[in-house]
Design an enzyme around this catalytic site. Sequence first.
Site, PDB file in Angstrom:
ATOM      1  N   GLY C 229     -13.489  -5.849   3.641  1.00 28.84           N
ATOM      2  CA  GLY C 229     -13.976  -5.220   4.860  1.00 28.84           C
ATOM      3  C   GLY C 229     -14.074  -3.714   4.701  1.00 28.84           C
ATOM      4  N   ILE C 456      -7.884  -8.880   4.974  1.00 24.73           N
ATOM      5  CA  ILE C 456      -9.157  -8.595   4.316  1.00 24.73           C
ATOM      6  C   ILE C 456      -8.960  -8.411   2.820  1.00 24.73           C
ATOM      7  CG2 ILE C 456     -10.303  -7.658   6.337  1.00 24.73           C
ATOM      8  CD1 ILE C 456      -9.585  -4.833   5.269  1.00 24.73           C
ATOM      9  N   GLY C 457      -7.744  -8.659   2.351  1.00 18.52           N
ATOM     10  CA  GLY C 457      -7.499  -8.557   0.908  1.00 18.52           C
ATOM     11  C   GLY C 457      -6.151  -8.000   0.493  1.00 18.52           C
ATOM     12  N   GLN C 604      -3.180  -2.831  -4.444  1.00 18.40           N
ATOM     13  CA  GLN C 604      -3.853  -2.025  -3.437  1.00 18.40           C
ATOM     14  C   GLN C 604      -4.075  -0.597  -3.932  1.00 18.40           C
ATOM     15  OE1 GLN C 604      -1.962  -2.304   0.378  1.00 18.40           O
ATOM     16  NE2 GLN C 604      -3.871  -1.955   1.459  1.00 18.40           N
ATOM     17  N   GLY C 670      -2.948   1.407   2.344  1.00 22.42           N
ATOM     18  CA  GLY C 670      -4.360   1.070   2.111  1.00 22.42           C
ATOM     19  C   GLY C 670      -5.243   2.300   2.016  1.00 22.42           C
ATOM     20  N   GLU C 671      -4.960   3.288   2.837  1.00 22.63           N
ATOM     21  CA  GLU C 671      -5.821   4.476   2.859  1.00 22.63           C
ATOM     22  C   GLU C 671      -5.438   5.476   1.768  1.00 22.63           C
ATOM     23  OE1 GLU C 671      -7.954   3.645   5.313  1.00 22.63           O
ATOM     24  OE2 GLU C 671      -6.540   2.153   6.064  1.00 22.63           O
TER      25      GLU C 671
END
Lengths: 327, 222, 706
Positions: C229, C456-457, C604, C670-671
Amino acid sequence: MINFQYLRASVVKIALSLVSKDPKATFIAGGTNLIDLMKRGVTAPEKLIDINKLPLAQIELKNNVLHIGAMVSNSALAEDSIVKEQFPLLALALQSGASAQLRNVATVGGNMMQRTRCGYFYDTTMPCNKRQPGTGCGAIGGYNRMHAIFGTSESCIAVHPSDMCVGLVALDAQVVIANAKGERKISFADFHRLPGSTPEKDNNLQKGELIVRLEIPTNNLYKNFHYLKVRDRSSYAFALVSVAAALEISQGIIKNARLAMGGVAHKPWRLVEAENFLKGKTANASNFEDAARIAMYGAKGFGENDFKLKLAPNSIIEALTVAKAKA
Amino acid sequence: MLNNDIRQSLLLFKPTMAELDNNQSGDTRRDFLKKSSLFTALSLTPLTVLKAAEGKVDERFAELFEKIPLNLKVNNKPYVLKVEPRATLLDLLREQLHLTGTKKGCDHGQCGACTVHVDGKRVNSCLSLAVMNEGKSITTIEGLAKGDELHPMQAAFIKHDGFQCGYCTPGQIMSAVACVREGHANSKEEIREYMSGNICRCGAYPNIVDAIQEVKEKGTAI
Amino acid sequence: MNFFVDENDRVDGIDKVTGKAKYFAEYQLPGLTYGVLVTSSITKGKITGIDTKAAKNAPGVLDVLSHLNKPVAPGYEQAGGSPMKIFYTDEIFFNGQPIALVVADSFERATYAASLVKVSYEKSAFNTDFVKSINNPSAKKLQGQPPYVRGTADAYKTAEVKIEQIYTMPIETHNPMELHGIIADWRTNDQVTVYAKTQGVKAAQATIANVFKIPQENIQVKSEFVGGGFGMALKTWPVEIATVMASKHLKRPVKLVITRDQMFTMVGNRPSAYQKVGLGATKDGKITGITHTAFGQTSVYENFTEGVVNMTKFMYDSDNVNTNYYVVPLDLSVPIWMRGPGEATGAFALESAIDEMAHALDMDPLEFRMKNDPEQDPQKKLPFSSKNIKEAYKLGSAKVGWSNRKNKPGSITEGAWQIGYGVSIGVFNASRGRATVKGILKADGTLVLQSATSDIGPGTGTGMVLIASKLMNIPVEKISFELGDSSLPPAPSQGGSTTLSTVGTAVNDVCVSLKSTIAELAANANMSTTANFVEVLKKNNLPMIEVTKQSQANQQGKEYSMYSFSIHFVQVKVHKLTGVVKVSKIVSVGDSGKIISPKTARSQMVGGAVGGIGMALTEEALLDNRYGKYVNNNFADYHVPVHADVPEIDVIFIDKPDYIVNPMGAKGMGEIALIGFAGAVANAVFNATGKRIRSLPITPDKVLEA
């Protein structure tokens, strides 16, 4: 995509007759470019003649000439032991193109027949003289970073996207073409065309003709060679510029030289003047630089692709340098 | 608009592959319908039907002629099918055979998510017309494990976490198995080059390369 | 089957490697039909007519929907909201706008029929040129964020040493591997099930409820597996609503899967950016002023803003900081948050400028950063809940071989390649939200956890199972985590690196509660308080116990500044003759609290670095502003990195718990996995060559011509 009629042919003659009679019929081999174009509506044949069963998938060395059937896949050709040993430049060019999956399906003939990857050609809502003669060229004055610097015309600045073809033109290949009357042979360099005022014609194959094989004479260019492909990512991308270079060097002197470029013209671009300059000269940096300069005569940028005027000669120097170092 | 009788009589004349192979005349499907050899069989056919078959009035009629037979094996299971020539192998697998492990990522041969093996070779099923696979043997991700026993490449992907969202994974695994079988997994650099036709947007590349290298180095026949 | 090699493997790994994992488009419904979109070939104007006769006559076609014959969507009848109400407008806002949906009994037939739809338009003048608009004073600009001033504005101008530069970035597209779309299936006139590709099943449910004015509980949104996503699935897009309309109209399930080129225009993008950074410092390397002015693109029909200048306000210790952020409305489709939204854009500019200043001062950029690293948050004037930047610098620099770096650019050569090193920092908010989790502890020894969150993963289920396993002392294979269904207990959308923190806290609370219930039950049955829960349940004649807990957003925001941090180190090789840049070494250090799920956490960070390579070197959605159209809207010409672009990646975690953020001590990542990465590459290219590329992506032509 329209629901076209689909026929298979296992004999060349029948395949030819099926296509020559019908203006909306076309051959399909690997289909990796044709199906892509059909999905985008760039082309819409009403009849497909599947030629995958034609007996044209042999690779043979006969009387110092390598015969490559038009239906040989790109991967089979790249992995062939004769090709790897005696024509490694071709193997390297093949491996630089597309992906392993596409090379397994794409054929030699199909690779030669692939259309340009110009974005304006692919988008049916944009002007493109190649797709629809008379609509103008979207790339001139538009996005033309990937486009040609040699042999362009006012109607088209697209490039031929193949790597294989750059290797083949450097190796003096011949193209054997079948038609209703029999076979004809033309030099690979004469197969693809420059756009001129008829950019819709990529090559000199006539309707009702079929590429059946290539012939490449053996040579002494299998030691000092390189295929350099400069692109926006490390693999699986079309060339900004590519260079096929092969040298025959004896005691530091260049006996024979072959140079061709991809990503710079509407056809694989053979650099005969630069080759002639190199013959008889010492294989050194300064001669490579001079050859690169000679190769660039007549080059012209269109704005976003101006960088190729620098990248192209640099790439020639790099390819020759690596080729020389291979000894 | 067609009555049943007509529909039945037309079904009798759906061309078989053999007929198509011998049909060297270059006719379009509408010409084909009008061919004299068929007129006798279509003697009951009212004029309206032939008119419809000319295409402009009612495309619905012509569809009866638009599917052609296809025989192939998928994961060792034989299938006898009728498909439109324009259907790709990918859409056939996903939409008709409901083998949805093979993914559609771009539909243009630019991402590798649809990679399957055709007669043992890895190909992009999105750029292959289903009908071009007559008589061929297809292996998809669903056919890789032996029953409950994962294929070594599948197990290695789990071990090395060679995925995140999992969408490119079937294509990566099919490609990875082929990469090892082809002999193109002799170094990390070689694996990276020969796996570059499989895009992973989550960016699991280093883990995928580790998985492939481990399978290759273990030397198990795959 | 149980193939866990160790407890850290993904809980859905087997499904994903065998093809069993079902993504939205893979549900087989009886009577399923296929939708294919017709899109605008003009950029701005009005639709004057749609001729659907040929399409409707084509084999297998059920209908062609457009604004001329759409079913009633009461929510769209109301005024207000975004004007881009699909099938409720004849206005064209961007090229490629969806304007009709052809539904047929097969994908091939729908696709062909869509090509037969003829649309006529009345065209208007348009503007899609971002850079030109910035330099054009009369072009509209909206304030994207209130101006921020600390100390004196533009103080950098009077500093002993100053730099002032412009940094630009093109439009990037999320382009997850899975194509976007939806299956809609109205079961009755006011009940619908959708199989969606979404980062938020509850948000999708609410959107559909609003448009069709039916109760939320009448809408079930299923989205168990999502093929990536990166932000684009945070919204229920107009094309999804169109499909729900079509299904209602036809009373048949309708599936829409958009094409890859439509992924460039229908589901958002990371907007292009034009940023000016002024940086002032004393000669000995103390920052005295930062001014950051950023422009981003937005659409004319819906506004979009993001946190481009956020990081500038607190990352470095400077008494004087001022920021401005504007957006430029263009005749393009609306952007949406993309991984590391805003901050990733801002970090490229800020971290490049920091590197430029270090060079101007002839300082090691690491030393310069450490010298200006604030002890507390200079914006909020609060202590950080945790921050281990200095340790991260140390570990990362050792691993990448920073000592080999020469401060003088262009000093290291290896044949035709020049070698350089770069560093950059990333930061993102680490606060958490509210979520509900239900736990069912069963006498058969299993634990089922449920929450309407997404994966989403990153491995949501894996992380949650590991949290529960540790707390409950139950092996991972006995725990399942159910997600991706709007009928489960509510949870927020998966975005902004908050899932583990937010949902994980609720899992934690459920487990704590279950444990105390078990302890009580044990006491009631005169069992030891440490007795196994299976025995306790059996003794109490209970087949199971259930607990539902809602976790709250953390309350410490007034006492602490909460962020996750990352430091990216890269080594690059730049080819002298061709300008090709290769990232040859990567060390990413994550300072994101306690690591709950080491394997997926590492993945990630790896994935963020790969995305960073794309941002730095290859990704650029190109517009031809004469037509307002993308010219590289495909995977062959929009270059996301491939295997061959990516070297081995070392990931280091500081792995120190931050219990202020949540009871697990874990912060999101994630970011931060992506934020800052592109700056590190640009800085490394400078170190290798002495060429400062301020315009992403750093393609061979830019290097060659610099």
